[in-house]
Enzyme design. Sequence first.
Site, PDB file in Angstrom:
ATOM      1  N   HIS A  80       0.826  -1.210   0.000  1.00 11.37           N
ATOM      2  CA  HIS A  80       0.000   0.000   0.000  1.00 11.37           C
ATOM      3  C   HIS A  80       0.856   1.254   0.000  1.00 11.37           C
ATOM      4  O   HIS A  80       0.468   2.274  -0.584  1.00 11.37           O
ATOM      5  CB  HIS A  80      -0.933   0.003   1.219  1.00 11.37           C
ATOM      6  CG  HIS A  80      -2.085  -0.934   1.088  1.00 11.37           C
ATOM      7  ND1 HIS A  80      -3.326  -0.694   1.665  1.00 11.37           N
ATOM      8  CD2 HIS A  80      -2.210  -2.126   0.445  1.00 11.37           C
ATOM      9  CE1 HIS A  80      -4.148  -1.693   1.383  1.00 11.37           C
ATOM     10  NE2 HIS A  80      -3.483  -2.573   0.648  1.00 11.37           N
ATOM     11  N   ASP A  81       2.012   1.202   0.643  1.00  8.43           N
ATOM     12  CA  ASP A  81       2.914   2.347   0.635  1.00  8.43           C
ATOM     13  C   ASP A  81       3.463   2.587  -0.766  1.00  8.43           C
ATOM     14  O   ASP A  81       3.427   3.712  -1.278  1.00  8.43           O
ATOM     15  CB  ASP A  81       4.063   2.106   1.623  1.00  8.43           C
ATOM     16  CG  ASP A  81       4.989   3.315   1.743  1.00  8.43           C
ATOM     17  OD1 ASP A  81       4.477   4.452   1.840  1.00  8.43           O
ATOM     18  OD2 ASP A  81       6.226   3.132   1.751  1.00  8.43           O
ATOM     19  N   ASP A  88       7.901   5.442   0.088  1.00  7.63           N
ATOM     20  CA  ASP A  88       8.479   6.555   0.840  1.00  7.63           C
ATOM     21  C   ASP A  88       8.004   6.622   2.286  1.00  7.63           C
ATOM     22  O   ASP A  88       8.213   7.632   2.965  1.00  7.63           O
ATOM     23  CB  ASP A  88       8.168   7.883   0.145  1.00  7.63           C
ATOM     24  CG  ASP A  88       6.673   8.208   0.115  1.00  7.63           C
ATOM     25  OD1 ASP A  88       5.851   7.329   0.471  1.00  7.63           O
ATOM     26  OD2 ASP A  88       6.321   9.342  -0.273  1.00  7.63           O
ATOM     27  N   SER A  90       5.100   7.009   3.392  1.00  2.97           N
ATOM     28  CA  SER A  90       4.017   7.970   3.638  1.00  2.97           C
ATOM     29  C   SER A  90       2.815   7.322   4.293  1.00  2.97           C
ATOM     30  O   SER A  90       2.024   7.994   4.969  1.00  2.97           O
ATOM     31  CB  SER A  90       3.609   8.652   2.327  1.00  2.97           C
ATOM     32  OG  SER A  90       3.303   7.700   1.333  1.00  2.97           O
ATOM     33  N   PRO A 171      -5.330  -1.027  -6.350  1.00  5.53           N
ATOM     34  CA  PRO A 171      -6.057  -2.121  -7.005  1.00  5.53           C
ATOM     35  C   PRO A 171      -7.123  -2.678  -6.065  1.00  5.53           C
ATOM     36  O   PRO A 171      -6.897  -2.818  -4.857  1.00  5.53           O
ATOM     37  CB  PRO A 171      -4.953  -3.148  -7.272  1.00  5.53           C
ATOM     38  CG  PRO A 171      -3.697  -2.333  -7.382  1.00  5.53           C
ATOM     39  CD  PRO A 171      -3.867  -1.226  -6.375  1.00  5.53           C
ATOM     40  N   HIS A 201      -0.844 -13.298  -1.218  1.00  5.04           N
ATOM     41  CA  HIS A 201      -2.081 -13.605  -0.493  1.00  5.04           C
ATOM     42  C   HIS A 201      -2.039 -14.993   0.138  1.00  5.04           C
ATOM     43  O   HIS A 201      -3.019 -15.413   0.759  1.00  5.04           O
ATOM     44  CB  HIS A 201      -3.290 -13.501  -1.433  1.00  5.04           C
ATOM     45  CG  HIS A 201      -3.662 -12.092  -1.770  1.00  5.04           C
ATOM     46  ND1 HIS A 201      -4.586 -11.774  -2.748  1.00  5.04           N
ATOM     47  CD2 HIS A 201      -3.224 -10.905  -1.273  1.00  5.04           C
ATOM     48  CE1 HIS A 201      -4.706 -10.457  -2.823  1.00  5.04           C
ATOM     49  NE2 HIS A 201      -3.903  -9.911  -1.944  1.00  5.04           N
ATOM     50  N   SER A 256      -3.874 -22.830   4.492  1.00  2.00           N
ATOM     51  CA  SER A 256      -2.451 -22.556   4.650  1.00  2.00           C
ATOM     52  C   SER A 256      -2.198 -21.069   4.839  1.00  2.00           C
ATOM     53  O   SER A 256      -1.212 -20.529   4.346  1.00  2.00           O
ATOM     54  CB  SER A 256      -1.671 -23.066   3.424  1.00  2.00           C
ATOM     55  OG  SER A 256      -0.285 -22.855   3.560  1.00  2.00           O
ATOM     56  N   ASP A 261       3.755 -20.028   0.952  1.00  3.97           N
ATOM     57  CA  ASP A 261       4.016 -21.123   0.028  1.00  3.97           C
ATOM     58  C   ASP A 261       3.179 -20.926  -1.232  1.00  3.97           C
ATOM     59  O   ASP A 261       2.613 -19.850  -1.451  1.00  3.97           O
ATOM     60  CB  ASP A 261       3.714 -22.469   0.696  1.00  3.97           C
ATOM     61  CG  ASP A 261       2.311 -22.534   1.292  1.00  3.97           C
ATOM     62  OD1 ASP A 261       1.421 -21.776   0.829  1.00  3.97           O
ATOM     63  OD2 ASP A 261       2.087 -23.344   2.214  1.00  3.97           O
TER      64      ASP A 261
END
Length: 336
Positions: A80-81, A88, A90, A171, A201, A256, A261
């Site tokens: 997300h940064d 940076d 933020s 996204p 994920h 999992s 993995d």
Amino acid sequence: MARGYNLLFILVTFLVLVAAVAAQGNIGSSRGGGPGGQRPRVGFYGNRCRNVESIVASVVRRHVQSNPANAPGILRMHFHDCFVRGCDGSVLIAGNNTERTAGPNRSLRGFEAIEEAKTRLESECPGIVSCADILTLAARDAVVLTGGQGWRVPLGRLDGRISQASDVILPGPNDAVDKQKRDFSAKTLNTLDLVTLVGGHTIGTAGCGLVRGRFFNFNGTGQPDPSIDPTFVPLVQARCPQNGDAAARVDLDAGSAGRFDTSFLSNVRTRRVVLQSDLVLWNDPETRTIIERLLGLRRPSLRFGAEFGNSMVKMSLIEVKTGSDGEIRRVCSAIN
């Protein structure tokens, strides 16, 4: 004698110029961006903060051990940064209308780990290590602590001075493949990077309020999304009842979720994932081929651990601040 004096004068003048250039380089390096605002590199801090990586790793380890959700939280925070104004730091800034207050960032976690690492580093090497670099290292360490493969992290970013909630456009969980490809391409990341980074994920969870519409009333049909494995549907419905707590969490990688993995990619293949944006990666020929290669089902195969590290390094270099573009914050939650 005069000739010898002239040669000595020239030599002394040359040495003085070399020393001045070296000193200027050291000044630039201490600011975090290197002379001329050079790009981050492995080993950037050198003797100026020899223990930077071990200090960050020890802090992250303790926070993940005390709360395993901090591992995917820190990894997600780094993503997300980087996707908003570049890598940076933020997203770390607190206050009204900062990035932290934007909808997609309200569920981020792991801020305390980054702040503690900064405090430790300020004690050992004050004013040297940026919060942006700490977050980048912490994301790598979070992957390693959950069983993933490590990678060498280029360092030397500066911290940004701007953090605005209105800039947070990320996204989304329902994005089509073409939209995901465009979003990643805009950040200099290709389709292999897209699939590989979405493979992150394999750890973490999603809020029930974000996903249960697909499992109860897909596109207003009153039925689950027919593209989901029907044996998977009742499992998610039990975890996320239709009128249940929207803040309850469901695993992104069924079976999992705490292990880094390729299980998540296998679940994409068998249509047992909770996010629409993940499921559709199997429908696109290009992204499907990459998944098959990462799973070793198609040649030439790809090693997920190595590819993930490569893509993380690429992502960590998005729009980095160097030279006069940024600063080294004293605390990560506030600009100087």
